[in-house]
Design a protein around this motif. Structure first.
Motif, mmCIF file in Angstrom:
data_model
loop_
_atom_site.group_PDB
_atom_site.id
_atom_site.type_symbol
_atom_site.label_atom_id
_atom_site.label_comp_id
_atom_site.label_asym_id
_atom_site.label_seq_id
_atom_site.Cartn_x
_atom_site.Cartn_y
_atom_site.Cartn_z
ATOM 1 N N UNK A 1 0.814 -1.218 0.000
ATOM 2 C CA UNK A 1 0.000 0.000 0.000
ATOM 3 C C UNK A 1 0.846 1.265 0.000
ATOM 4 N N UNK A 2 2.137 1.163 0.311
ATOM 5 C CA UNK A 2 3.051 2.312 0.275
ATOM 6 C C UNK A 2 2.513 3.520 1.024
ATOM 7 N N UNK A 3 1.891 3.286 2.172
ATOM 8 C CA UNK A 3 1.383 4.386 2.981
ATOM 9 C C UNK A 3 0.061 4.956 2.513
ATOM 10 N N UNK A 4 -0.567 4.344 1.522
ATOM 11 C CA UNK A 4 -1.848 4.817 0.990
ATOM 12 C C UNK A 4 -2.982 3.988 1.572
ATOM 13 N N UNK A 5 -3.807 4.599 2.385
ATOM 14 C CA UNK A 5 -4.949 3.898 2.970
ATOM 15 C C UNK A 5 -5.927 3.504 1.880
ATOM 16 N N UNK A 6 -6.595 2.365 2.073
ATOM 17 C CA UNK A 6 -7.533 1.850 1.085
ATOM 18 C C UNK A 6 -8.829 1.421 1.759
ATOM 19 N N UNK A 7 -9.950 1.571 1.043
ATOM 20 C CA UNK A 7 -11.248 1.098 1.516
ATOM 21 C C UNK A 7 -11.756 0.057 0.529
ATOM 22 N N UNK A 8 -12.050 -1.136 1.053
ATOM 23 C CA UNK A 8 -12.563 -2.224 0.224
ATOM 24 C C UNK A 8 -13.788 -2.818 0.901
ATOM 25 N N UNK A 9 -14.565 -3.566 0.149
ATOM 26 C CA UNK A 9 -15.719 -4.240 0.734
ATOM 27 C C UNK A 9 -15.280 -5.537 1.391
ATOM 28 N N UNK A 10 -14.641 -6.428 0.641
ATOM 29 C CA UNK A 10 -14.212 -7.708 1.210
ATOM 30 C C UNK A 10 -12.751 -7.971 0.878
ATOM 31 N N UNK A 11 -12.107 -8.776 1.744
ATOM 32 C CA UNK A 11 -10.729 -9.219 1.539
ATOM 33 C C UNK A 11 -10.772 -10.734 1.455
ATOM 34 N N UNK A 12 -10.378 -11.286 0.293
ATOM 35 C CA UNK A 12 -10.529 -12.718 0.036
ATOM 36 C C UNK A 12 -9.336 -13.279 -0.705
ATOM 37 N N UNK A 13 -9.259 -14.593 -0.722
ATOM 38 C CA UNK A 13 -8.436 -15.331 -1.670
ATOM 39 C C UNK A 13 -9.133 -16.657 -1.929
ATOM 40 N N UNK A 14 -8.655 -17.404 -2.910
ATOM 41 C CA UNK A 14 -9.369 -18.608 -3.349
ATOM 42 C C UNK A 14 -9.178 -19.820 -2.463
ATOM 43 N N UNK A 15 -8.106 -19.881 -1.678
ATOM 44 C CA UNK A 15 -7.810 -21.053 -0.868
ATOM 45 C C UNK A 15 -7.763 -20.650 0.599
ATOM 46 N N UNK A 16 -8.611 -21.243 1.436
ATOM 47 C CA UNK A 16 -8.703 -20.858 2.844
ATOM 48 C C UNK A 16 -7.595 -21.420 3.723
ATOM 49 N N UNK A 17 -6.754 -22.319 3.203
ATOM 50 C CA UNK A 17 -5.704 -22.896 4.028
ATOM 51 C C UNK A 17 -4.695 -21.817 4.414
ATOM 52 N N UNK A 18 -4.282 -21.770 5.688
ATOM 53 C CA UNK A 18 -3.332 -20.740 6.135
ATOM 54 C C UNK A 18 -2.082 -20.696 5.262
ATOM 55 N N UNK B 1 5.060 2.315 5.541
ATOM 56 C CA UNK B 1 4.630 3.473 6.332
ATOM 57 C C UNK B 1 3.139 3.335 6.630
ATOM 58 N N UNK B 2 2.681 4.054 7.629
ATOM 59 C CA UNK B 2 1.323 3.882 8.154
ATOM 60 C C UNK B 2 0.250 3.978 7.074
ATOM 61 N N UNK B 3 -0.648 3.010 7.087
ATOM 62 C CA UNK B 3 -1.793 2.973 6.175
ATOM 63 C C UNK B 3 -2.916 2.213 6.860
ATOM 64 N N UNK B 4 -4.150 2.585 6.561
ATOM 65 C CA UNK B 4 -5.311 1.896 7.114
ATOM 66 C C UNK B 4 -6.020 1.142 6.009
ATOM 67 N N UNK B 5 -6.312 -0.113 6.279
ATOM 68 C CA UNK B 5 -7.114 -0.932 5.377
ATOM 69 C C UNK B 5 -8.507 -0.998 5.982
#
Length: 105
Positions: free
Chosen positions: A24-41, A51-55
């Motif tokens: 994110x390079x210090x750029x805060x972002x707003x998203x609806x969902x955070x996902x990936x295709x495989x749930x295994x850790x 640098x500081x950023x808020x997701x």
């Protein structure tokens, strides 16, 4: 590895991070969902920032990648965010509405 974000307003943006690193390079972002295709850790990518950023997550999601670096998480919707891997981010965690589940499943 792949990163895909659907188009639309922040209430309909879904981020899928299936490998690699999203810096994110210090750029805060707003998203609806955070996902990936495989749930295994460990099977998703990494969201990071030196640098500081808020997701801000206005929905939920299931993410088995990691969140690292100077990121804060602000979750504010009436649903669940599940992060199944260990995370090393150094910012704060704010759950305004709904729930967040952290750790290995």
């Amino acid at each position: 590895s792949s990163i895909r974000q659907t188009n639309g307003s922040s209430s309909s943006n879904h981020l899928y991070l299936n490998g690699g690193t999203l810096n994110l390079n210090g750029n805060s972002q707003m998203i609806n969902t955070l996902n990936n295709n495989n749930e295994l850790p460990g099977m998703g990518g990494t969201v990071t920032s030196s640098s500081a950023a808020t997701l801000t997550i206005t929905g939920g999601g299931r993410f088995s990648g990691s969140v690292a670096g100077a990121i804060s998480i602000d979750k504010n919707a009436n649903n669940t965010l599940l992060l199944t891997s260990g995370n090393s981010y150094t910012g704060s965690t704010m759950v305004r509405v709904g729930s967040a589940i952290f750790g290995h499943r």
